[in-house]
Design an enzyme around this catalytic site. Structure first.
Site, short mmCIF file in Angstrom:
data_model
loop_
_atom_site.label_atom_id
_atom_site.label_comp_id
_atom_site.label_asym_id
_atom_site.label_seq_id
_atom_site.Cartn_x
_atom_site.Cartn_y
_atom_site.Cartn_z
N ASP A 187 0.90 -0.97 -0.05
CA ASP A 187 -0.03 0.01 0.05
C ASP A 187 0.85 1.17 0.02
OD1 ASP A 187 -2.32 1.45 0.35
OD2 ASP A 187 -1.65 1.75 2.49
N ASP A 243 -0.05 5.13 0.92
CA ASP A 243 -0.32 6.13 1.94
C ASP A 243 0.03 5.48 3.40
OD1 ASP A 243 -0.84 7.49 -0.27
OD2 ASP A 243 -3.02 7.87 0.00
#
Length: 267
Positions: A9, A11
């Site tokens: 992922d 962020d």
């Protein structure tokens, strides 16, 4: 091409901020969004990060809002803004621990893939900063060089697994031998899809699940610019790890206060 892959992922996992919010100021400066849009986007991102936007209905609302917001934007203009501001808005916020972990996977012969709900036009250049060419990100429909207001693929929640499975089928990955890293409970489907999941800077819900399932919990705390990472590597060993207008700044400040309060409560 490696025999397995590590899916990251973006962020709060690879970078210490929201990639979508990071470009708020230049988008506002160039007239793509209004001050009201900046505030609404910051609030939507904040609610998502605090766990209020992880159900299917909330994800759909976020998807539709972003599609409507981007309708009519010239793709070339967005790409140019990202290219011009990447060095100042994203580069200094890449976690040193994430960069080192990515390098470890690459050295072990694994493909590294960024999997993000942010737009492909943002995520792909960020990946290039880290030597990552494989990206699974949100793709907007384009007509005559402009975003049409439709979404071809919204890379969030279970849809991330769809993208990961498609890539695994193409390349012959055994997902039981693959790795995944995320900070958000919205990515539980992604983490559950691989044999080696890890929670990074997890929200409360993901921390609870990771503890129950004995998943590794990593705390990345050292964002370092690329130039310094190259000079000092390995400045922060992996083993040691346990945009912005006025409205966006408010959202980031509120989120930072929430994380500090949560950290104090845990301590």
């Amino acid at each position: 091409m490696g025999l397995s892959a590590a899916f990251f992922d973006l962020d709060k996992t690879v970078i210490a901020k929201s990639s979508a919010l990071a470009f708020g100021r230049p988008f506002y400066r160039d007239g793509l969004i209004s001050r009201r849009d900046v505030v609404k986007t910051a609030y939507a991102q904040l609610m998502f990060r605090l766990g209020g936007g992880t159900d299917e209905q909330s994800m759909a609302r976020t998807r539709d809002y972003m599609a409507a917001l981007c309708k009519g934007w010239r793709v070339e203009q967005v790409q140019q803004i990202v290219a011009e501001t990447l060095g100042t808005l994203i580069n200094p916020y890449v976690y040193a621990e994430a960069a080192a972990l990515i390098a470890e996977h690459q050295a072990a012969g694994r493909d590294v893939v960024l999997v993000s709900a942010s737009g492909d036009e943002m995520v792909r250049p960020i990946g290039a900063l880290l030597g990552i060419t494989d990206v699974i990100a949100t793709r907007m429909a384009i007509v005559d060089g402009r975003y049409s207001g439709a979404v071809e693929f919204y890379s969030a929640g279970p849809a991330k697994v769809t993208g990961v499975q498609r890539l695994a089928d193409e390349r012959g990955y055994d997902l039981s031998e693959c790795y995944a890293y995320s900070d958000s409970s919205s990515d539980l489907p992604l983490l559950e899809a691989v044999g080696h999941p890890s929670a990074v800077n997890p929200d409360r819900a993901l921390r609870r699940v990771a503890a129950l399932r004995s998943w590794p919990i990593l705390e990345f705390r050292h964002p370092v610019p690329l130039g310094r990472r190259l000079r000092d590597r390995p400045a922060v060993p992996v083993a040691a790890a346990l945009g912005v207008g006025v409205g966006v700044a408010i959202g980031v400040a509120l989120y930072g206060r929430h994380r500090r309060t949560r950290a104090a409560a845990v301590a």
